[in-house]
Design a protein around this motif. Structure first.
Motif, PDB file in Angstrom:
ATOM      1  N   THR A  11       0.830  -1.202   0.000  1.00  0.00           N
ATOM      2  CA  THR A  11       0.000   0.000   0.000  1.00  0.00           C
ATOM      3  C   THR A  11       0.864   1.252   0.000  1.00  0.00           C
ATOM      4  OG1 THR A  11      -1.757  -1.154   1.184  1.00  0.00           O
ATOM      5  CG2 THR A  11      -1.802   1.246   1.252  1.00  0.00           C
ATOM      6  N   ASN A  12       1.889   1.265   0.827  1.00  0.00           N
ATOM      7  CA  ASN A  12       2.801   2.408   0.858  1.00  0.00           C
ATOM      8  C   ASN A  12       3.513   2.583  -0.479  1.00  0.00           C
ATOM      9  OD1 ASN A  12       2.164   3.071   3.474  1.00  0.00           O
ATOM     10  ND2 ASN A  12       3.888   1.958   4.364  1.00  0.00           N
ATOM     11  N   ARG A  13       3.921   1.472  -1.078  1.00  0.00           N
ATOM     12  CA  ARG A  13       4.592   1.516  -2.370  1.00  0.00           C
ATOM     13  C   ARG A  13       3.668   2.117  -3.429  1.00  0.00           C
ATOM     14  NH1 ARG A  13       6.887  -3.331  -2.394  1.00  0.00           N
ATOM     15  NH2 ARG A  13       5.039  -4.369  -3.198  1.00  0.00           N
ATOM     16  N   GLN A  14       2.408   1.703  -3.438  1.00  0.00           N
ATOM     17  CA  GLN A  14       1.445   2.242  -4.401  1.00  0.00           C
ATOM     18  C   GLN A  14       1.218   3.731  -4.182  1.00  0.00           C
ATOM     19  OE1 GLN A  14       0.104   0.857  -7.128  1.00  0.00           O
ATOM     20  NE2 GLN A  14       1.490  -0.820  -6.642  1.00  0.00           N
ATOM     21  N   HIS A  15       1.146   4.133  -2.920  1.00  0.00           N
ATOM     22  CA  HIS A  15       0.966   5.552  -2.604  1.00  0.00           C
ATOM     23  C   HIS A  15       2.161   6.366  -3.096  1.00  0.00           C
ATOM     24  CE1 HIS A  15      -0.059   9.184  -0.411  1.00  0.00           C
ATOM     25  NE2 HIS A  15       1.150   9.171   0.115  1.00  0.00           N
ATOM     26  N   LEU A  16       3.374   5.861  -2.863  1.00  0.00           N
ATOM     27  CA  LEU A  16       4.578   6.577  -3.289  1.00  0.00           C
ATOM     28  C   LEU A  16       4.718   6.593  -4.809  1.00  0.00           C
ATOM     29  CD1 LEU A  16       7.097   5.375  -0.567  1.00  0.00           C
ATOM     30  CD2 LEU A  16       6.058   7.652  -0.789  1.00  0.00           C
ATOM     31  N   LEU A  17       4.311   5.506  -5.474  1.00  0.00           N
ATOM     32  CA  LEU A  17       4.347   5.493  -6.944  1.00  0.00           C
ATOM     33  C   LEU A  17       3.395   6.531  -7.520  1.00  0.00           C
ATOM     34  CD1 LEU A  17       4.551   1.675  -7.720  1.00  0.00           C
ATOM     35  CD2 LEU A  17       6.237   3.430  -8.334  1.00  0.00           C
ATOM     36  N   LYS A  18       2.231   6.662  -6.911  1.00  0.00           N
ATOM     37  CA  LYS A  18       1.278   7.679  -7.343  1.00  0.00           C
ATOM     38  C   LYS A  18       1.864   9.067  -7.134  1.00  0.00           C
ATOM     39  CE  LYS A  18      -3.417   9.324  -6.728  1.00  0.00           C
ATOM     40  NZ  LYS A  18      -4.659   9.213  -5.973  1.00  0.00           N
ATOM     41  N   GLU A  19       2.504   9.265  -5.984  1.00  0.00           N
ATOM     42  CA  GLU A  19       3.142  10.545  -5.692  1.00  0.00           C
ATOM     43  C   GLU A  19       4.251  10.832  -6.712  1.00  0.00           C
ATOM     44  OE1 GLU A  19       5.559  12.640  -2.003  1.00  0.00           O
ATOM     45  OE2 GLU A  19       4.237  10.933  -1.580  1.00  0.00           O
ATOM     46  N   PHE A  20       5.025   9.804  -7.087  1.00  0.00           N
ATOM     47  CA  PHE A  20       6.083   9.956  -8.083  1.00  0.00           C
ATOM     48  C   PHE A  20       5.489  10.376  -9.427  1.00  0.00           C
ATOM     49  CE2 PHE A  20       8.722   8.275 -11.515  1.00  0.00           C
ATOM     50  CZ  PHE A  20       9.948   8.843 -11.213  1.00  0.00           C
ATOM     51  N   LEU A  48      11.213   0.175  -0.070  1.00  0.00           N
ATOM     52  CA  LEU A  48      10.056  -0.718  -0.090  1.00  0.00           C
ATOM     53  C   LEU A  48      10.162  -1.786  -1.174  1.00  0.00           C
ATOM     54  CD1 LEU A  48       7.251   1.918   0.531  1.00  0.00           C
ATOM     55  CD2 LEU A  48       8.101   0.200   2.137  1.00  0.00           C
ATOM     56  N   GLY A  49      11.311  -1.823  -1.862  1.00  0.00           N
ATOM     57  CA  GLY A  49      11.540  -2.878  -2.850  1.00  0.00           C
ATOM     58  C   GLY A  49      11.177  -2.522  -4.278  1.00  0.00           C
ATOM     59  N   GLU A  50      10.831  -1.291  -4.531  1.00  0.00           N
ATOM     60  CA  GLU A  50      10.473  -0.865  -5.890  1.00  0.00           C
ATOM     61  C   GLU A  50      11.741  -0.479  -6.640  1.00  0.00           C
ATOM     62  OE1 GLU A  50       7.967  -0.273  -9.026  1.00  0.00           O
ATOM     63  OE2 GLU A  50       7.359  -0.976  -7.053  1.00  0.00           O
ATOM     64  N   GLU A  51      11.912  -1.048  -7.825  1.00  0.00           N
ATOM     65  CA  GLU A  51      13.078  -0.705  -8.639  1.00  0.00           C
ATOM     66  C   GLU A  51      12.735   0.513  -9.497  1.00  0.00           C
ATOM     67  OE1 GLU A  51      15.793  -2.502 -12.237  1.00  0.00           O
ATOM     68  OE2 GLU A  51      14.639  -3.881 -10.995  1.00  0.00           O
ATOM     69  N   VAL A  52      13.426   1.601  -9.245  1.00  0.00           N
ATOM     70  CA  VAL A  52      13.228   2.836 -10.012  1.00  0.00           C
ATOM     71  C   VAL A  52      14.559   3.161 -10.667  1.00  0.00           C
ATOM     72  CG1 VAL A  52      12.487   5.232  -9.945  1.00  0.00           C
ATOM     73  CG2 VAL A  52      11.555   3.617  -8.294  1.00  0.00           C
TER      74      VAL A  52
END
Length: 87
Positions: A11-20, A48-52
């Motif tokens: 959920t946090n990852r999705q929130h941060l991706l949206k913010e990005f 959080l494990g997201e590869e950017v």
């Protein structure tokens, strides 16, 4: 408990991706301050494990620069390899 922790991270990852995806320059914001904001956001995503990848970050920055910097952004995109650049 572990399942809940994974859900919270997702959920946090999705929130941060949206913010990005929605990040933009604030009125009067300098490029340096924007770079700090986006790097902070990317750091939290990576925790959080997201590869950017750096190329994605650079493309995002160049896409949202203020009008007065658009010509510089276009030149950077045309002349440099964004995948090898870092902010």
């Amino acid at each position: 408990m572990r399942v809940r922790e994974d859900r919270v991270k997702a959920t946090n990852r999705q929130h941060l991706l949206k913010e990005f995806e929605n990040i933009k320059f604030k009125d009067g914001e300098s490029i340096d301050y924007f770079a700090v904001r986006i790097n902070s956001l990317v750091s939290r995503l990576r925790e959080l494990g997201e590869e950017v990848k750096n190329g994605r970050i650079m493309r995002k920055v160049l896409r949202v620069v203020p009008k007065k910097w658009k010509q510089v952004a276009v030149s950077i995109e045309m002349l440099l390899d964004l995948d090898t650049m870092s902010i």
